[in-house]
Design an enzyme around this catalytic site. Structure first.
Site, PDB file in Angstrom:
ATOM      1  CB  SER A 228     -17.477   8.804  27.732  1.00 21.60           C
ATOM      2  OG  SER A 228     -18.073   9.164  26.951  1.00 21.60           O
TER       3      SER A 228
ATOM      4  CG  ASP B 172     -10.027   9.067  26.835  1.00 21.54           C
ATOM      5  OD1 ASP B 172     -10.696   9.017  26.383  1.00 21.54           O
ATOM      6  OD2 ASP B 172     -11.216   9.534  28.202  1.00 21.54           O
TER       7      ASP B 172
ATOM      8  CG  HIS C  23     -13.302   6.799  26.482  1.00 14.76           C
ATOM      9  ND1 HIS C  23     -13.049   8.172  26.765  1.00 14.76           N
ATOM     10  CD2 HIS C  23     -14.531   6.657  26.360  1.00 14.76           C
ATOM     11  CE1 HIS C  23     -14.214   8.795  26.902  1.00 14.76           C
ATOM     12  NE2 HIS C  23     -15.277   7.820  26.832  1.00 14.76           N
TER      13      HIS C  23
END
Length: 636
Positions: A488, A576, A608
């Site tokens: 991320s 995602d 994600h």
């Protein structure tokens, strides 16, 4: 030095735990927990007094499986208030459109029921009113994708009854025993909490959007419905616990720590970590509060819990983590945070003083062969203290080691003293691991967090470089063999490291990392767009402003991808919804177009974060081989 320990197979670190996440039933007789079935975590039940040494799959009746998911791990579950049902959340292949499911604890052979079977709709919150045991108050974007409404959900029939419709500006709801609260945001980002009814709103309190980018956290109504327990930084740098009066809006101090923040907001975003507030499951009374520095401190705020807490703490040299008890608060099931022996779960009976260990989630892992995690503090070039964690491989001389700079996500998150299978994999392969709570991280005061405003690819990245320079100066990190890796925001930081400081890193690994900050902000899911004003827009920029848009592009790795010289590994889940796969697609295409070295692992069944064990085993085998090629560590 002793010889390095044997290589730990990736499967041993990233396979499923034998058991985890145990939660005691309200009557104190049964324990629900997660355990593998057909290579996926499902919910099981045991009597608390059963023989926990018996494997779950022996069919002797001690363990009763109540869910049968073969597609995706179940990650989160809880008991209904009356102990009749086990409720759990599940999405589809990482799309984060969570549904609430029900399993009958007394009829484990009955299939679990999807109580919110609406395609493309996300459950945001589910709250169980103690005075309505057959009802859940749920928040769903059922009517419109961009609006969250409140419904009463019948846990038996799955019938929905509308409680409140969002007029368009409510970003969140909080049901209390005294009525419904609405959370809105003013122009400029300040948060407003109001009593709600159809005809009018009565504003109660306002919080600074700068100081509280995510609003009222934690947000726990007092049992009588007249107050709210929440975190506050009013008049101080540290987050303390206050009671917000729901009639006057006044804040009254409940508890605090002179050096540590109340442990928020990480638990609100990551259910692997327990809430900062420990509550009585029957009454809702406040039992304790957690503060987190280099290690955790819990303050007992209830006379009975003050007796129980030291007895629980003595069960482990780790930090008390998830806690559950029966409605009398006499019988307890708890687990512990530890850097090398995670999630060890105990039963304690306060009436008798007796305790017994129920299980270790990973009995095949020897804590003595795992690497200890050491909190340290590094000083950045401008004098800011950077809390860090260093993990050095066992049995290896700590001199000029290949090193992985492991960057956390968010960036409104934090690292801590804990077990992380990524860290242990890297240390077992001979790498030193450096984790940095750079400016912008949470948990170290609001000044540390706010120092990250406008500093993406700026001073936030300088902090990482300063920590690497410190590690090299200590002698244990080889500056010529450093890889930067994260997921991320950490993946973004890895791409920034490769593109903005290409001479500093021998390799870069971006796992669901963003490469285009403009696209990231413009792609926020509809119901969350207003809520990111104090995070994305304040810290990264507003793409509707031409000057800010240009600055955001300048801070985006995609704009400097031609400067990348180190080998790059990209990892992404195709589903995602936080960072679209296009962020990795575009980097891969650009690097391949000029013949640069890039490897791309795209998983079609994940979002994600990779959840399923087969996905994670493939991911970390790929990472293992990649780092061995480019840093020279061992490979399993």
């Amino acid at each position: 030095m002793t010889a390095p320990p044997p290589l730990i197979p990736v499967e041993d670190l990233f396979g499923l735990p034998v058991r985890s996440r145990a939660v005691l039933s309200p009557d104190g007789t049964r324990v629900a927990y997660l355990a593998p079935w057909r290579d996926r975590l499902n919910v099981f039940l045991r009597d608390v007094d059963s023989d926990w040494a018996t494997p779950d799959d022996e069919g002797d009746g001690a363990a009763r499986r109540v869910t049968s998911d073969t597609r995706r791990n179940i990650d989160s579950f809880f008991w209904s208030a009356d102990g009749r049902y086990l409720l759990f959340l599940q999405d589809t292949d990482g799309d984060e459109n969570w549904h609430l499911h029900r399993a009958d604890a007394d009829r484990p052979d009955e299939p679990a029921a999807d109580l919110t079977p609406y395609a493309g709709v996300r459950l945001l919150h589910a709250q169980l009113p103690p005075d309505l045991p057959g009802t859940a108050l749920v928040q769903l974007n059922l009517r419109r994708p961009d609006l969250i409404d409140v419904f009463a959900l019948d846990l038996v029939t799955a019938e929905l009854t509308t409680v409140a419709e969002n007029p368009g500006d409510v970003v969140g709801w909080l049901p209390t025993s005294g009525g419904l609260l609405a959370h809105t945001m003013e122009e400029g980002g300040d948060h407003v909490l109001s009593w709600w009814d159809r005809d009018e709103r009565r504003p109660i309190a306002r919080l600074s959007g700068v100081d509280h980018p995510f609003g009222f956290q934690p947000a726990v109504p007092t049992p009588d419905g007249t107050g709210l327990w929440t975190g506050s930084t009013r008049g101080t740098d540290r987050t303390r616990l206050v009671r917000l009066d729901l009639a006057t809006g006044e804040q009254t101090g409940v508890d605090g720590h002179p050096s540590f923040d109340l442990d928020t907001p990480r638990p609100e975003a990551d259910p692997r970590y327990p809430s900062s507030l420990i509550l009585h499951p029957g009454t809702g009374d406040l039992l304790g509060a957690r503060y987190l520095g280099a290690r955790q401190e819990i303050h007992a705020l209830d006379e009975h819990f003050a007796e129980v807490l030291p007895r629980l703490a003595e069960l482990s040299d780790g930090d008390l983590a998830h806690v559950s008890c029966d409605t009398t608060a006499r019988r307890w099931v708890v687990d512990f945070t530890h850097d090398r022996d995670p999630g060890v779960t105990w039963f304690y009976d306060h009436a008798t003083g007796r305790s017994r260990r129920l299980f270790r989630p990973f009995p095949h892992l020897d804590p003595e062969r795992l690497a200890p995690v050491a909190p340290v503090t590094v000083t950045a070039r401008d004098g800011i203290d950077l809390p860090c964690h260093v993990t050095l491989p066992v049995g290896v001389e700590p001199h000029r080691l290949p090193t992985v700079l492991l960057v956390h996500g968010g960036p409104w998150y934090r690292d801590s003293w804990t077990y992380d299978p990524e860290v242990q994999l890297l240390a077992n392969r001979g790498y030193a691991v450096l984790q940095v709570d750079f400016r912008g991280s949470t948990g170290y005061g609001k000044a540390h967090m706010q120092a990250g405003i406008g500093q993406f690819a700026g001073r936030m990245h300088d902090d990482l470089i300063d920590a690497v320079d410190w590690a090299a100066g200590q002698g244990w990190a080889d500056p010529d063999r450093v890889a930067v890796y994260g997921s991320s925001y950490g993946g973004y930081a890895a791409l920034v490291g490769a593109a903005f400081t290409p001479d500093r890193f021998a390799a870069a690994v971006s796992y669901t990392g963003m490469s285009d900050l403009v696209d990231l902000v413009e792609s926020v899911v509809p119901f969350a767009r207003r809520a990111v004003e104090n995070s994305y827009l304040r810290y990264i920029g507003d793409p509707d402003d031409p000057d800010q848009r240009a600055d955001m592009l300048a801070r985006s790795p995609i704009s400097r991808v031609d400067d990348i010289t180190a080998p790059v590994l990209l990892i992404h889940g195709a589903n995602d919804v936080r960072v679209a796969r296009s962020h990795s697609d575009r980097v891969a295409e650009a690097l391949r177009a000029r013949g640069a070295e890039v490897e791309y692992l795209l998983n079609g069944n994940e979002g994600h974060w990779f959840i399923n064990p087969d996905s994670n085993i493939e991911l970390y085998r790929t990472l293992d081989r990649f780092l061995a090629r480019h840093l020279g560590g061992r490979a399993g």
